[in-house]
Every structure is written in structure tokens, then in C-alpha cells.
Design an enzyme around this catalytic site. Sequence first.
Site, mmCIF file in Angstrom:
data_model
loop_
_atom_site.group_PDB
_atom_site.id
_atom_site.type_symbol
_atom_site.label_atom_id
_atom_site.label_comp_id
_atom_site.label_asym_id
_atom_site.label_seq_id
_atom_site.Cartn_x
_atom_site.Cartn_y
_atom_site.Cartn_z
ATOM 1 N N HIS A 296 -32.760 -46.620 17.299
ATOM 2 C CA HIS A 296 -31.679 -45.739 16.872
ATOM 3 C C HIS A 296 -31.140 -46.256 15.557
ATOM 4 O O HIS A 296 -31.741 -47.119 14.945
ATOM 5 C CB HIS A 296 -30.588 -45.563 17.928
ATOM 6 C CG HIS A 296 -30.258 -46.763 18.737
ATOM 7 N ND1 HIS A 296 -29.309 -47.673 18.361
ATOM 8 C CD2 HIS A 296 -30.757 -47.186 19.915
ATOM 9 C CE1 HIS A 296 -29.229 -48.594 19.293
ATOM 10 N NE2 HIS A 296 -30.090 -48.342 20.239
ATOM 11 N N ALA A 297 -30.033 -45.691 15.105
ATOM 12 C CA ALA A 297 -29.463 -46.038 13.816
ATOM 13 C C ALA A 297 -30.529 -45.899 12.723
ATOM 14 O O ALA A 297 -31.318 -44.968 12.727
ATOM 15 C CB ALA A 297 -28.848 -47.436 13.851
#
Lengths: 92, 571
Positions: A15-16
Amino acid sequence: MPERTATVASRSGLHARPAALFAELAGEQPVDVTIAMQGQPEDEAMDAASILSLMTLGAAKGDVVVLRAEGDGADAALDALVKLLETDLDAE
Amino acid sequence: MQNFQGVGVSPGRIIGSVRQMPKPVSEPPSGERLAADVAPEDAVARLKAAAQSVHDELKARADSASGDGKAVLEATALMAKDTMLLKSAGKLINAGSSAERAIWEAGASVSEMLHNLGGYMAERATDVLDVRARIVAELRGVPAPGIPSSETPFILVAEDLAPADTATLNPAVVLALVTSGGGPQSHTAIIARSLGLPAVVAAHGVDEIADGSEVYVDGAAGFVALEPSDEHRASATAWAETSATLAAFDGNGTTADGHLVPLLANVGGAKDAVAAAGLGAQGVGLFRTEFCFLERDTEPSVDEQAAAYKAVFDAFPGKKVVLRTLDAGADKPLPFLTDATEPNPALGVRGYRTDFTTPGVLERQLEAIARAASESEADVWVMAPMISTAAEAGRFASLCAAAGIKTPGVMVEVPSAALTAATVLREVGFASLGTNDLTQYAMAADRQLGPLAELNTPWQPAVLRLVQLTVEGAAQEGAGREASGGAGAAKPVGVCGEAAADPALAVVLTGLGVTTLSMTARSLAAVGTVLKTVTLEQAQELARLALSAPSATEAREWVRAKLPVLEELGL
């Protein structure tokens, strides 16, 4: 259908920033690529070019995911994506 | 003439024309169908075009933003044309739903999925809802939510501002901030003070003011008037003059009778530090080191940290710089340090406590600080945030000693540390009161909640009592050392929360025995000017008055009534 397994290498998981980079690369491929957690049924696989799909997948560092694609260029596309997944993008 | 009363959070008197923050986008009615004469494929195409233009708009804003705001905007832009979102909306359109309703529902289900995952993903859930609202606004042809763009200066009226809004706020065109929600320690208040903009929060009814109306705003009194009177115009003119004379702080914080109270600055990095030095700050009372980390997914190296710290130290050669070690957690999550799935992050593993779960990060930070300090001429003090017990203070002091740091200290933000200040201070060299969190924890009131504005002010007599107890604890600890044959001077107790930026409260804190006041550099001039008008004895009298008040409102009113200089200067 060509498929590959890969182990998520980034410290923050998929993620990110790693998810954004991965989604971007998946979107650039000539074929549609799907992603699923290892062991998940094939029909639950999600669009690898969607940042939201990647985030809901919730793959953490060390998790094994399955990438699938069909058509011309599928193998090359999968190889490129596996390479990215197995790089620790947080370390860059 | 209509008046509105709220809570004044940043002084200044100004007249200007109102621009309302666009109303939040309303939900398309449940079951809204596609018009009979529109083909589903045309509706899908219209949705994709709207999504593309929202993407382009966010991308353009990301390109002109910097830092944290930029990363958030880039990710949000990617979401706007996400295939998962658009495909699921497309299915709903093909089943007969209107495009607006379809994207609304698709956004809701994606957002819920993210929310249920918790942690970082849950934080992104609101970004999906923001994207959804922008796409609906685009489909309807109404202004996108967010701060209006305008060439002419205006007074921004909103329900409340989010951190993401403040990143795009242009202080060259925004004259003042007025919100119907928010509290004295909300993001709106903090950004207004750092930009030096007059601001009033929690002012009921201001949402109804029409765009373009002329209003008078008094950011000290918390007052907003429609159709300003001649008297208001005179006040605004007078403020423009006084704020010009207030602009200079001479770099010498003192009471009228020469009791020195150094006025220091709160900074987040070298840029702030240089600006603060230019505004006369006598040092740094709070260097928030987490600002060097916030955009990071991983821990910065010792070299990188040392360079960032030295850049701040170099702005204050020969002067005191108080550095706070990493304060991650709650509203400042760091992926390599904090667990975002905690059910109650304000009471969770945050501040110093992250050392319990992720040992090593603090020691490496102390090593970087010690190295930067040895290469600079600043007098470097180091304090830990969220210390609750004397044992924690003792352990922090030994970590500092091991790193070669001479002056360890603690933040007093948890009421337990204030109540046991004498034993806590036996372990360290100084204490600094973080009044924002101290208020939140003493009053059990979330800092960001408008309905709790009344509770969430450092004027609460209970908070002032905790400040007094900390000062008394320091005196008691000093006396104990003297009795056992040592030097008996009380260890310094400063304040580095928002409270120090309020000139009236600064006088009260001085009267309570606080030794230094650290604030946003913009407030130095106002605080310095007011402090010079009272003697230490008068300040002590005002402190007693505030402590004896039955409520925060009365404490503030009683003290302000005895400080006519505030009214004269419009503070």
C-alpha cells in the site's frame, strides 16, 4: 493462463507508495493483469492496475500473491511486475 | 445588523467580503434512476469524463503543492480514475442507476472496505469519499468542495478546515478564517496562528452568511458582524496600524519590573527556525522533530537526521534549542513506528511510548542529536513527549546520558506527570508543559471536536492548576536537593503549547512561575508587548484570579478585564 507467484518485499506491504508504483506499472502493460493472495480462488482476483484494489487486498511484507494475465506479452508483463513486487520500494 | 459570537483563536480585526467554502456535496437520492432518454453507455462515458477531469484537477494541484500535501493529492488523483471504482459504478449504471447515484454507491462500498481493513487503509477511506464528492460535483456542474480559488482577497467561512485544506490555503488572498465548528485547538486555530490570520471558531450561524457579504471579524473577541458599523471600521483601521507596530519583538522577554521570561519559538525545521530567529525569538522552545519524518515510510538514517537537526541548531548559535524526540502516534502516524489499528490512539502507543514497541529508533535519534549538537554552537536540550512516570523519565535520562546529551528533560502533557512533577524532575534537568495535550487529557475532550470547544481550552482552571502543580513540584524538588547539601535552584519549567501564544494567558503562566514561553514565532511580538506592561507581582495576582474562577470563560474574562492593553491593541 500464464501466472506467477511473488513475495511482497516492501516494508510497508502493498500500500502507500509501493501500491501506487505497482498500479502504475500494471496499467502500462499491453494486457490486463490480475492479482490475488496465494490460495484465493481465481475468480476473486482483482485488477492489478487499480490502486484501490491493491489497497483492499491488504498484502503485507512477506505475503505471497499470484499474478495472472493472458494474451500477447503476458509473460513479459508478469515478469516485470514480479520484479517490482520483489523489490523493497520503501528502501529507495 | 446581525452579529455572531464564537471563540476567538487568533487576534486581529479586519473587514472583508465573505466566501463560503462550498457546501459538502449532498447525497444523490437513493434509488435515483437514469433518465429514460439517456443510454447507459452515454452515462458511463459522462462519468468517465467527469472522473478524468477530477483526476486532472487533483493532479494539477499535486504538481503545485509540496511535501505531505503533494503525496496525498497524488494518491487521491490516482483514485479518481481507478478502474475498481469506475467499473463498479458502471455496473450500477447498466442496471438503471443514475451516474451520480452509481458513483456515490460505488465510492461508499470501496470506502467501507478500506475502513474495515483499519490502519493506513482506513485513513485513505476518507480520500475515496472526497473523490466521490468531487466527481458528483463535476457531474452536477457545481463548484468542487474545498477552498474557493479567487484573485481578490476574502474572508473564508467554513464549517471547519481539514489539514488537507490548510495545505492549499493561500494566505495572500485569505484575510481571516471563520468557522461554525472546530474548537480552540482545532487545525483551523493552529493554522490561523501560524499564518497570523485573525480567526474565530465555533461561531454558530455563520454558514448562512451570503457570499460577497461584507463582515467585520474580531479574532480576539471571537466576534463577527454583518454590515460593519463606523466603529468597526475604525477598529479595523486601528488594528492595521497596531499590527504594524507590534511586528517587531526586541528579543528580550521581560515583565515591567525586569523579571526575565525568555520568549522562544516552536519550529518544525530549518525554514521555521531561520524565520523565528528573524522575528527575534530568543531560542527554540520546541523543535518538533517528527516533521523531519512525516513524509517517510521508513526511518531516516542517523546521517540524514543529524543534518536536519544541525540546520535548526545553526539558526540559533549560542542560544537554547529544545528538541523534542519523535512524537508519533494519534494524529501523527508514522508507518515504521505506530500501529494505526489501535482502537484509541490518543491513549495508545504514542510519543515516548513507541520505544516500548519499536526499540532502537529513539537511541538512533539521540545519537543523531548528539552528533549534530557537537558540531553546532547551540545549547541543545532534549525532551521526551508523553512521559507519564518518574521511571520513564529516569530511563530517558539514562538513554540521553549514554548518547552524550547533557540536558535531558520531559514534556508534561499527561496529568500524572504534572501530579508527580517533584519525583519526575529528580530524574531530568527540566520540564516543558505541552498545554494542548495536557488540556485534552485533563478534560477528557478530543482536541478536534467543535462541541467540546468549551472544555478544550487551556483557560480551564483545572489545567492552570496542573501548570501550578508542575511549578510547585520543581520548587519542592529543588528544596529537597538543597536540604541534602546540593544546589537548590528549582529546575526550569517552560510552556510550549498553544497557550503561550495567547498574550493574556502568557501573563497568567508567568504569574504561575513558568520560566520560559515558547510559541509560534508570529505571536512573539504580541506576547512580548503585553508582558512588558505588567509586573511579576501583578502577573501573580492575575494567576490567582484565574485559578479561582469557576469556569474557563470567567477565568479568561476576569484576567482580560485587568489587562486593558489587550483591548487597546486589539489582541
